[in-house]
Design an enzyme around this catalytic site. Structure first.
Site, short mmCIF file in Angstrom:
data_model
loop_
_atom_site.label_atom_id
_atom_site.label_comp_id
_atom_site.label_asym_id
_atom_site.label_seq_id
_atom_site.Cartn_x
_atom_site.Cartn_y
_atom_site.Cartn_z
N THR A 51 0.83 -1.21 0.00
CA THR A 51 0.00 0.00 0.00
C THR A 51 0.86 1.25 0.00
O THR A 51 0.62 2.19 -0.77
CB THR A 51 -0.92 0.02 1.23
OG1 THR A 51 -1.67 -1.19 1.27
CG2 THR A 51 -1.86 1.20 1.20
N TYR A 114 -12.97 -4.07 -2.96
CA TYR A 114 -14.10 -3.55 -3.72
C TYR A 114 -15.17 -4.60 -4.04
O TYR A 114 -16.35 -4.36 -3.85
CB TYR A 114 -13.66 -2.86 -5.03
CG TYR A 114 -14.81 -2.23 -5.77
CD1 TYR A 114 -15.37 -1.04 -5.31
CD2 TYR A 114 -15.37 -2.83 -6.89
CE1 TYR A 114 -16.45 -0.47 -5.97
CE2 TYR A 114 -16.45 -2.28 -7.54
CZ TYR A 114 -16.99 -1.08 -7.08
OH TYR A 114 -18.06 -0.53 -7.71
N TYR A 140 -2.86 -10.59 3.92
CA TYR A 140 -2.88 -9.19 4.38
C TYR A 140 -4.33 -8.78 4.56
O TYR A 140 -5.09 -8.68 3.60
CB TYR A 140 -2.16 -8.31 3.36
CG TYR A 140 -2.14 -6.83 3.61
CD1 TYR A 140 -2.47 -6.26 4.85
CD2 TYR A 140 -1.76 -5.95 2.59
CE1 TYR A 140 -2.45 -4.90 5.05
CE2 TYR A 140 -1.72 -4.58 2.79
CZ TYR A 140 -2.07 -4.06 4.01
OH TYR A 140 -2.04 -2.69 4.20
N ARG A 145 -9.51 -0.49 4.47
CA ARG A 145 -9.24 -0.07 3.09
C ARG A 145 -10.00 -0.89 2.07
O ARG A 145 -10.35 -0.39 1.00
CB ARG A 145 -7.74 -0.20 2.77
CG ARG A 145 -6.91 0.98 3.24
CD ARG A 145 -5.48 0.83 2.73
NE ARG A 145 -4.68 2.01 3.06
CZ ARG A 145 -4.51 3.04 2.26
NH1 ARG A 145 -5.08 3.07 1.07
NH2 ARG A 145 -3.78 4.06 2.64
N LYS A 168 -0.44 -10.49 7.77
CA LYS A 168 -0.33 -9.11 8.24
C LYS A 168 -1.73 -8.70 8.67
O LYS A 168 -2.62 -8.52 7.84
CB LYS A 168 0.19 -8.19 7.13
CG LYS A 168 0.21 -6.71 7.52
CD LYS A 168 0.63 -5.84 6.34
CE LYS A 168 0.57 -4.36 6.70
NZ LYS A 168 0.93 -3.48 5.55
N ILE A 210 4.87 -4.95 9.92
CA ILE A 210 5.01 -4.44 8.55
C ILE A 210 4.57 -2.99 8.61
O ILE A 210 3.38 -2.68 8.73
CB ILE A 210 4.21 -5.28 7.56
CG1 ILE A 210 4.73 -6.73 7.58
CG2 ILE A 210 4.31 -4.70 6.15
CD1 ILE A 210 4.00 -7.69 6.66
#
Length: 298
Positions: A51, A114, A140, A145, A168, A210
């Site tokens: 990201t 999305y 992850y 997000r 993560k 991370i």
């Protein structure tokens, strides 16, 4: 169950991708300088094109080229984890395969964003990639997000897949972190993806962070992660208290806007950032600058 021969632990920087200010092309020389700086500062591993590396604004070709450039320049001096997640399984497969060919040590795959898959869809997505590409893979989860939450029970199913080696977890939910640490098989790594709570997650038995903050304070983040891994809670919390305001400053606007501006202020990268991301607002610049000054970073 087969796992990575050497578990990646400690401070893992989610490296920014420096861009030239006029053309917005990748600053290849600047990227190499960042890799060298992190190695010298004691960062334990690098995530290329996560990201913070503007994975969402790089083209597929650029994405692959940045991973290869970081792998090639690091030359085995530090483990490189390639960000290869996508909301298309086909695209994630392509990126993961290319990362393996480039010589990455592992891949980091964000949950598909999305399109909001079901938990079964998430399981099949990650299992398909793991079955198709023989490289260690780290899940992850960042629902803030992606609008997609990889639930602990699905993580436990995926932890049985041979080359899925860790997660993560970026919710900042320490109760969830505890559940994962207690339930996942030995050798399955639990990484924080939330700098504010990373020290506590590691002290609970997690394996590293991370980190966004490590972009600007690599030595301090490496020290924090090291003492937390050693179980020195007092020292870890003391260091985290020093870094707490900087952690928050890195999110006064959407990541990687503040961290890229901070690195610009530090003279580490040029001003390039790609739309729809914009340069840190004039209102927030003094906030970030003040935290850099407090820690002697500028």
């Amino acid at each position: 169950m087969k796992r990575q021969q050497t578990l990646i632990t400690g401070s893992i920087v989610a490296l920014v991708t420096p861009l030239l200010p006029t053309s917005n092309d990748v600053d290849w020389d600047g990227l190499k300088r960042l890799v060298d700086w992190h190695i010298e500062a004691g960062t334990d591993a690098i995530v290329a094109v996560g990201t913070s590396g503007e994975s969402s604004t790089l083209s597929m070709d650029e994405h692959k080229q940045v991973i290869k450039a970081v792998v090639d320049h690091s030359a085995g001096r530090i483990p490189i984890i390639a960000g290869t997640g996508a909301n298309s399984t086909h695209e994630a497969l392509e990126l993961t395969s290319q990362a393996k060919e480039a010589g990455a040590d592992a891949c980091l795959l964000v949950t598909p964003y999305y399109n909001k898959p079901t938990q079964e869809g998430l399981f099949q997505h990650f299992k398909t990639i793991a079955d198709s590409v023989d490289i260690p893979q780290i899940l992850y989860n960042v629902p803030g997000r992606t609008a997609c939450d990889l639930l602990p029970e699905t993580v436990l199913r995926l932890a049985e897949v041979e080359n899925i080696v860790g997660i993560k977890e970026a919710t900042g939910d320490l109760d969830r972190a505890r559940q994962l640490i207690d339930s996942c098989p030995q050798g399955f790594a639990i990484y924080s993806g939330d700098d504010m709570t990373a020290a506590e997650l590691i002290l609970m038995g997690g394996h590293g962070d991370i980190s966004v903050t490590a972009n600007v304070a690599p030595e301090l983040m490496a020290q924090l992660c090291r003492v937390a891994l050693e179980g020195d809670a007092e020292q870890a919390r003391t260091l985290n208290a020093r870094l707490d305001a900087l952690h928050n400053a890195m999110f006064v606007e959407s990541n990687p806007i503040p961290v890229k501006w901070a690195l610009l202020e530090m003279g580490r990268i040029p001003a390039g950032i790609r739309l729809p991301l914009t340069v840190l607002s004039a209102e927030q610049q003094p906030v970030v600058r003040a935290e850099l000054q407090k820690l002697g970073l500028v």
